[in-house]
Design a protein around this motif. Structure first.
Motif, PDB file in Angstrom:
ATOM      1  N   LEU A 105       0.827  -1.210   0.000  1.00 23.86           N
ATOM      2  CA  LEU A 105       0.000   0.000   0.000  1.00 23.86           C
ATOM      3  C   LEU A 105       0.866   1.267   0.000  1.00 23.86           C
ATOM      4  O   LEU A 105       0.502   2.271  -0.609  1.00 23.86           O
ATOM      5  CB  LEU A 105      -0.940  -0.006   1.215  1.00 23.86           C
ATOM      6  CG  LEU A 105      -2.091   1.001   1.177  1.00 23.86           C
ATOM      7  CD1 LEU A 105      -2.964   0.785  -0.045  1.00 23.86           C
ATOM      8  CD2 LEU A 105      -2.939   0.912   2.442  1.00 23.86           C
ATOM      9  N   LEU A 143       1.818   2.096  -3.456  1.00 26.22           N
ATOM     10  CA  LEU A 143       0.681   2.678  -4.168  1.00 26.22           C
ATOM     11  C   LEU A 143       0.480   4.131  -3.749  1.00 26.22           C
ATOM     12  O   LEU A 143       0.262   5.012  -4.584  1.00 26.22           O
ATOM     13  CB  LEU A 143      -0.585   1.857  -3.903  1.00 26.22           C
ATOM     14  CG  LEU A 143      -1.865   2.377  -4.541  1.00 26.22           C
ATOM     15  CD1 LEU A 143      -1.777   2.333  -6.067  1.00 26.22           C
ATOM     16  CD2 LEU A 143      -3.079   1.578  -4.079  1.00 26.22           C
ATOM     17  N   LYS A 144       0.578   4.375  -2.440  1.00 25.45           N
ATOM     18  CA  LYS A 144       0.387   5.744  -1.939  1.00 25.45           C
ATOM     19  C   LYS A 144       1.462   6.680  -2.493  1.00 25.45           C
ATOM     20  O   LYS A 144       1.186   7.844  -2.783  1.00 25.45           O
ATOM     21  CB  LYS A 144       0.414   5.760  -0.412  1.00 25.45           C
ATOM     22  CG  LYS A 144      -0.903   5.273   0.177  1.00 25.45           C
ATOM     23  CD  LYS A 144      -0.882   5.340   1.690  1.00 25.45           C
ATOM     24  CE  LYS A 144      -2.248   4.970   2.258  1.00 25.45           C
ATOM     25  NZ  LYS A 144      -2.158   4.606   3.681  1.00 25.45           N
ATOM     26  N   ILE A 154       0.423   7.545  -5.912  1.00 20.09           N
ATOM     27  CA  ILE A 154      -0.678   8.511  -5.873  1.00 20.09           C
ATOM     28  C   ILE A 154      -0.142   9.912  -5.565  1.00 20.09           C
ATOM     29  O   ILE A 154      -0.560  10.896  -6.169  1.00 20.09           O
ATOM     30  CB  ILE A 154      -1.733   8.086  -4.822  1.00 20.09           C
ATOM     31  CG1 ILE A 154      -2.464   6.812  -5.304  1.00 20.09           C
ATOM     32  CG2 ILE A 154      -2.740   9.199  -4.574  1.00 20.09           C
ATOM     33  CD1 ILE A 154      -3.382   6.182  -4.277  1.00 20.09           C
ATOM     34  N   ARG A 157     -11.033  -3.963  -4.248  1.00 13.60           N
ATOM     35  CA  ARG A 157     -11.703  -2.672  -4.304  1.00 13.60           C
ATOM     36  C   ARG A 157     -12.035  -2.136  -2.921  1.00 13.60           C
ATOM     37  O   ARG A 157     -12.058  -0.928  -2.714  1.00 13.60           O
ATOM     38  CB  ARG A 157     -12.961  -2.787  -5.151  1.00 13.60           C
ATOM     39  CG  ARG A 157     -12.579  -2.977  -6.610  1.00 13.60           C
ATOM     40  CD  ARG A 157     -13.651  -2.477  -7.495  1.00 13.60           C
ATOM     41  NE  ARG A 157     -14.752  -3.414  -7.536  1.00 13.60           N
ATOM     42  CZ  ARG A 157     -15.712  -3.358  -8.429  1.00 13.60           C
ATOM     43  NH1 ARG A 157     -15.712  -2.420  -9.332  1.00 13.60           N
ATOM     44  NH2 ARG A 157     -16.677  -4.227  -8.426  1.00 13.60           N
ATOM     45  N   ALA A 179      -8.891  -0.459  -2.135  1.00 14.08           N
ATOM     46  CA  ALA A 179      -8.650   0.696  -3.011  1.00 14.08           C
ATOM     47  C   ALA A 179      -9.630   1.827  -2.692  1.00 14.08           C
ATOM     48  O   ALA A 179      -9.240   2.988  -2.617  1.00 14.08           O
ATOM     49  CB  ALA A 179      -8.754   0.287  -4.475  1.00 14.08           C
ATOM     50  N   ASP A 180     -10.897   1.463  -2.487  1.00 14.86           N
ATOM     51  CA  ASP A 180     -11.909   2.475  -2.188  1.00 14.86           C
ATOM     52  C   ASP A 180     -11.640   3.149  -0.849  1.00 14.86           C
ATOM     53  O   ASP A 180     -11.696   4.360  -0.725  1.00 14.86           O
ATOM     54  CB  ASP A 180     -13.307   1.834  -2.137  1.00 14.86           C
ATOM     55  CG  ASP A 180     -13.889   1.659  -3.520  1.00 14.86           C
ATOM     56  OD1 ASP A 180     -13.186   1.985  -4.483  1.00 14.86           O
ATOM     57  OD2 ASP A 180     -15.028   1.201  -3.631  1.00 14.86           O
ATOM     58  N   SER A 191      -7.987   5.011  -0.754  1.00 21.43           N
ATOM     59  CA  SER A 191      -7.548   5.934  -1.788  1.00 21.43           C
ATOM     60  C   SER A 191      -8.064   7.346  -1.572  1.00 21.43           C
ATOM     61  O   SER A 191      -9.262   7.572  -1.472  1.00 21.43           O
ATOM     62  CB  SER A 191      -8.017   5.439  -3.160  1.00 21.43           C
ATOM     63  OG  SER A 191      -7.684   6.403  -4.136  1.00 21.43           O
ATOM     64  N   VAL A 242     -11.258   6.420  -8.049  1.00 18.23           N
ATOM     65  CA  VAL A 242     -10.901   5.119  -8.592  1.00 18.23           C
ATOM     66  C   VAL A 242     -11.908   4.779  -9.680  1.00 18.23           C
ATOM     67  O   VAL A 242     -13.112   4.845  -9.452  1.00 18.23           O
ATOM     68  CB  VAL A 242     -10.951   4.027  -7.495  1.00 18.23           C
ATOM     69  CG1 VAL A 242     -10.557   2.678  -8.071  1.00 18.23           C
ATOM     70  CG2 VAL A 242     -10.054   4.393  -6.324  1.00 18.23           C
ATOM     71  N   GLU A 264     -16.012   4.564  -6.593  1.00 15.95           N
ATOM     72  CA  GLU A 264     -15.439   4.207  -7.874  1.00 15.95           C
ATOM     73  C   GLU A 264     -16.482   4.168  -8.993  1.00 15.95           C
ATOM     74  O   GLU A 264     -17.651   3.959  -8.783  1.00 15.95           O
ATOM     75  CB  GLU A 264     -14.671   2.894  -7.691  1.00 15.95           C
ATOM     76  CG  GLU A 264     -14.816   1.879  -8.725  1.00 15.95           C
ATOM     77  CD  GLU A 264     -15.906   0.930  -8.377  1.00 15.95           C
ATOM     78  OE1 GLU A 264     -15.748   0.165  -7.428  1.00 15.95           O
ATOM     79  OE2 GLU A 264     -16.942   0.950  -9.051  1.00 15.95           O
ATOM     80  N   GLY A 284      -6.077  10.177 -10.517  1.00 14.57           N
ATOM     81  CA  GLY A 284      -6.820   9.021 -10.015  1.00 14.57           C
ATOM     82  C   GLY A 284      -6.224   7.677 -10.406  1.00 14.57           C
ATOM     83  O   GLY A 284      -5.215   7.601 -11.107  1.00 14.57           O
ATOM     84  N   LEU A 285      -6.885   6.621  -9.936  1.00  8.21           N
ATOM     85  CA  LEU A 285      -6.464   5.258 -10.252  1.00  8.21           C
ATOM     86  C   LEU A 285      -7.434   4.648 -11.252  1.00  8.21           C
ATOM     87  O   LEU A 285      -8.643   4.819 -11.136  1.00  8.21           O
ATOM     88  CB  LEU A 285      -6.470   4.392  -8.981  1.00  8.21           C
ATOM     89  CG  LEU A 285      -5.594   4.856  -7.820  1.00  8.21           C
ATOM     90  CD1 LEU A 285      -5.824   3.956  -6.600  1.00  8.21           C
ATOM     91  CD2 LEU A 285      -4.128   4.830  -8.215  1.00  8.21           C
TER      92      LEU A 285
END
Lengths: 99, 303
Positions: free
Chosen positions: B106, B109-110, B113, B133, B136-137, B140, B144, B170, B192-193
């Motif tokens: 994570l 990923l951050k 972002i 998700r 991710a939801d 994030s 998304v 998302e 965004g992703l």
């Protein structure tokens, strides 16, 4: 990749000068194996016509925005019509171009 | 190379929508434990009455396990698949209280972002998209979006609606529409992703044969072409089923942002399809019962 504008000009039946220019841009941006002059102005660009897909649409939008500063946005509900054919795309560009 | 007829369109997904509806009804009325108990007969039933899927599943398992796959192996795969469908009903509605979701990567990923250039997340039909998700939801700070096959998107929407329409951040972008990629690009532009599953493609997509578990399998080039056209950074994302209400969500670095332009694109895409396949293969070997591609993945039939 040869620059589209360097291609010798010969008039294609049915294509206006602007349409031919846009056709060259598309062919060059997408590396299509078709002569710009051979694109039917009214034929669909996607699926059954030229067989372009949505990634091609993205590249085309990027090329158009670079060449003419015309932004094609997804929230434009006319997209379906704009992307329908070379003719409709050219008409849209002519209407909105700033360069 | 383009794919011919693909079986997955009518593979277990069709049955799984009915199953999902049943599961939704079930969990709303009797809760998770009875639902879990019922997975045994349900998995057994599906295994018994889908001989074609059973055959391809067994062949996959043999390759992933590196030994002959037996009845028990195939049952474990079906059971894991049914489990993820049961859990979907909980995860979609945000009822994650009794779930243990391990998250790896994570931070990476951050960091992506934080760069503000957006990121493509490539997944596969493995484990639970919902577990992925859910993380991710919840985790994030940016929007998304998920690129998904129109038919699947419609089915998924039906399931969501049946669940009472959870408020999700998302957005589902249906593939196959002309402006799908324009929409994806705009999400990335806003930092965004954008997630998509890169192991399957609808009929007519460009495919590239790559080594996968000892045999060449056709994998779609589209997701990697998209990344190249957008110049977006790419990470891999998996939501793996580890056991009852236990998931492992993984985010792995895959590729940095690339300069736009067509020069060298084909070589870049080919290298990435191969590397994606190699990575999926490694995950398959570690988590063999998470592979939910119940169709002739290697396109061996009719060869």
């Amino acid at each position: 990749m040869p620059d589209g504008t360097m291609t010798p000009t010969f008039t294609a039946p049915g294509l206006t000068a602007q349409e031919l220019e846009v056709a060259r841009l598309i062919v060059s941006a997408l590396s299509l194996e078709v002569a710009p002059e051979a694109i039917e102005p009214e034929a669909p660009l996607f699926n059954e016509g030229l067989g372009l897909d949505s990634i091609d649409a993205l590249e085309m939008a990027l090329a158009v925005s670079k060449a003419y500063d015309v932004k094609l946005r997804s929230d434009d509900e006319r997209n379906h019509r704009i992307f329908a054919s070379l003719r409709s795309l050219t008409a849209h560009i002519e209407k909105h171009r700033t360069r | 190379m383009r794919t011919g007829a693909l079986e997955w369109v009518d593979a277990p997904e069709r049955g799984s929508v009915r199953l999902a509806r049943f599961m939704v009804w079930l969990v709303h009325t009797i809760g998770w434990w009875p639902g879990h108990a019922l997975l045994y007969p349900i998995a057994f039933y599906f295994m018994l009455f889908s001989p074609r899927q059973r055959r391809v599943a067994r062949r996959f398992l043999g390759r992933a396990l590196g030994r002959k796959a037996g009845f028990g192996d195939v049952f474990r795969l079906y059971f894991a698949f049914a489990s993820t469908i049961l859990d979907r009903a909980f995860l979609v509605t945000g009822r994650t209280a009794h779930y243990h979701i391990e998250v790896h990567g994570l931070e990476a990923l951050k960091a992506r972002i934080a760069e503000g250039r957006g990121c493509l997340l490539l997944g596969a039909h493995m484990g639970s998209f919902e577990a992925l998700r859910a993380v991710a939801d919840a985790g994030s700070p940016v929007e998304v979006a998920v690129l998904m096959h129109e038919a699947n998107a419609a089915r998924l929407k039906a399931v969501f609606d049946a669940l009472g329409g959870a408020k999700r951040q998302e957005v589902v972008i249906p593939l196959g529409t002309t402006d799908a990629m324009l929409r994806a690009r705009e999400v990335l532009e806003r930092g965004g992703l954008v997630g998509l599953l890169a192991d399957r493609a609808p009929r007519g997509e460009r495919m590239q044969p790559v080594p996968f578990l000892g045999q060449e399998a056709p994998l779609p080039t589209g997701p990697h072409v998209l990344a190249a056209v957008l110049g977006a950074p790419v990470m891999l994302a998996f939501g793996l089923w580890r056991g009852p209400r236990h998931y492992e969500v993984r985010f792995e670095p895959f590729a940095d942002a690339t300069p736009p332009g067509r020069a060298g694109r084909q070589a870049l895409v080919e290298e990435r399809v191969r590397r994606y396949a190699a990575r999926i293969e490694a995950v398959c070997r570690r988590h063999p019962y998470n592979w939910f591609n119940f169709y002739d993945f290697w396109q061996e039939c009719g060869r």
